[in-house]
Design an enzyme around this catalytic site. Structure first.
Site, short mmCIF file in Angstrom:
data_model
loop_
_atom_site.label_atom_id
_atom_site.label_comp_id
_atom_site.label_asym_id
_atom_site.label_seq_id
_atom_site.Cartn_x
_atom_site.Cartn_y
_atom_site.Cartn_z
N ARG A 135 -5.27 -11.71 -19.19
CA ARG A 135 -6.13 -11.76 -18.02
C ARG A 135 -5.64 -12.76 -16.96
NH1 ARG A 135 -7.31 -7.85 -20.21
NH2 ARG A 135 -9.35 -7.02 -20.75
N GLU A 161 -14.61 -14.86 -16.86
CA GLU A 161 -13.59 -14.00 -16.27
C GLU A 161 -14.00 -13.63 -14.85
OE1 GLU A 161 -12.02 -9.62 -17.50
OE2 GLU A 161 -11.96 -11.14 -19.08
N SER A 199 -16.33 -7.31 -17.84
CA SER A 199 -16.44 -8.38 -18.83
C SER A 199 -16.68 -9.71 -18.12
CB SER A 199 -15.16 -8.48 -19.66
OG SER A 199 -14.97 -7.29 -20.42
#
Length: 303
Positions: free
Chosen positions: A178, A297, A227
């Site tokens: 990520r 995130e 997410s």
């Protein structure tokens, strides 16, 4: 005043659209957010460079935003300028080799996935259903646990304000979970993907499997940012939050999704304050139960 001068300098500029006091709820997948002082669409590199130069000169804070699919904007909005990339950054070009696609950062990722299918190119099937733009997908190395955008990239072109264009080959960038190693003060302009020839029927079947799994395991169709937290090494945020008994936990109109516990959805009336309250509660409970400090995130703007 810097903001007034910026508006005067940019209004009517070539390849530049300027909107004052734009509701950011219109530009985020959460459908949440107050007003941005300026919302600017730059349709060319020269317009982008001029825009950033003006905002920097006038000391107006600015941020680049794609489709707002991973963004939570404060209820009080953002006192600076939100910049998006327009026409020149929404193109795809297939090289003569038939497998290399150069894609503008403003291209919607879903459009790129479908274009690869149309051209019989395999590699991006895993990205079906992932929201946002190519620029956002590159900057966060979007993907699954075993497949990610960075693995397909040959080259990335960025703009570093005050300096100009920069090129990064695949191996110049540290690709991580990520995240990618492209400096945060640079604006991604385009990326070149190397794909592989494939049978359209096979590509479509793989896409359908990925999409079916998303629909089964994620709150597809609900207003969310995807997410909320990064998975810790070897762990699953969704499993930890669920084991804490937090599925369905809500504050106002924000709720931990009953479908996937790493999603916080807007049930129609949520404010940014509601979402942040749920985030804080989830982090606190997971920390107390597992000793794990969850890392968001989602990106925050205006807080």
């Amino acid at each position: 005043m810097g903001l007034f001068n910026a508006i005067m300098s940019l209004s009517g500029a070539i390849d530049t659209d300027v909107i004052e006091d734009e509701r950011m709820a219109r530009h985020t997948s959460y459908r949440i957010g107050g007003r941005a002082a300026l919302f600017i669409t730059c349709h060319s590199y020269h317009a982008l460079r001029r825009c950033v130069d003006v905002l920097t000169r006038e000391r107006v804070p600015w941020v680049i935003v794609g489709k707002g699919s991973n963004l939570l904007v404060s209820d009080s909005g953002y006192s600076g300028a939100v910049i998006t990339l327009g026409r020149e950054f929404s193109r795809t070009v297939l090289a003569e080799d038939g497998v290399t696609l150069t894609v503008g950062a403003g291209v919607i990722l879903a459009r790129l996935v479908n274009e690869a299918l149309t051209k019989g190119l395999s590699g991006l099937e895993f990205a079906v259903g992932i929201p946002g733009t190519v620029g956002g997908a590159v900057s966060m190395n979007a993907g699954l646990r075993d497949a990610w955008v960075g693995s397909l990239i040959e080259d990335v072109v960025t703009y570093k304000p005050g300096e100009g264009i920069r090129h990064y080959a695949h191996d110049d960038v540290a690709w991580g979970y990520r995240e990618c190693g492209i400096p945060g003060d640079e604006i991604i302009l385009e990326a070149t993907f190397r794909l592989a020839p494939g049978e359209k029927s096979d590509i479509r079947a793989t896409m359908e499997r990925h999409l079916a799994r998303r629909r089964r395991t994620q709150p597809v169709g609900s207003a969310s940012c995807g997410s909320v937290f990064r998975n810790p090494p070897g762990g699953s945020v969704g499993a930890m939050v669920e084991e804490c008994g937090l599925k369905g936990f809500s504050v106002g109109g924000a709720e931990v999704s009953p479908v996937h516990a790493n999603f916080i959805v807007n049930n129609g009336t949520a404010t940014a304050r509601d979402v942040t309250a749920v985030i804080q509660h989830v982090r606190k409970q997971v920390k107390e139960t597992y000793g794990v400090e969850l890392k968001p995130e989602v990106k925050f703007l205006g807080f």
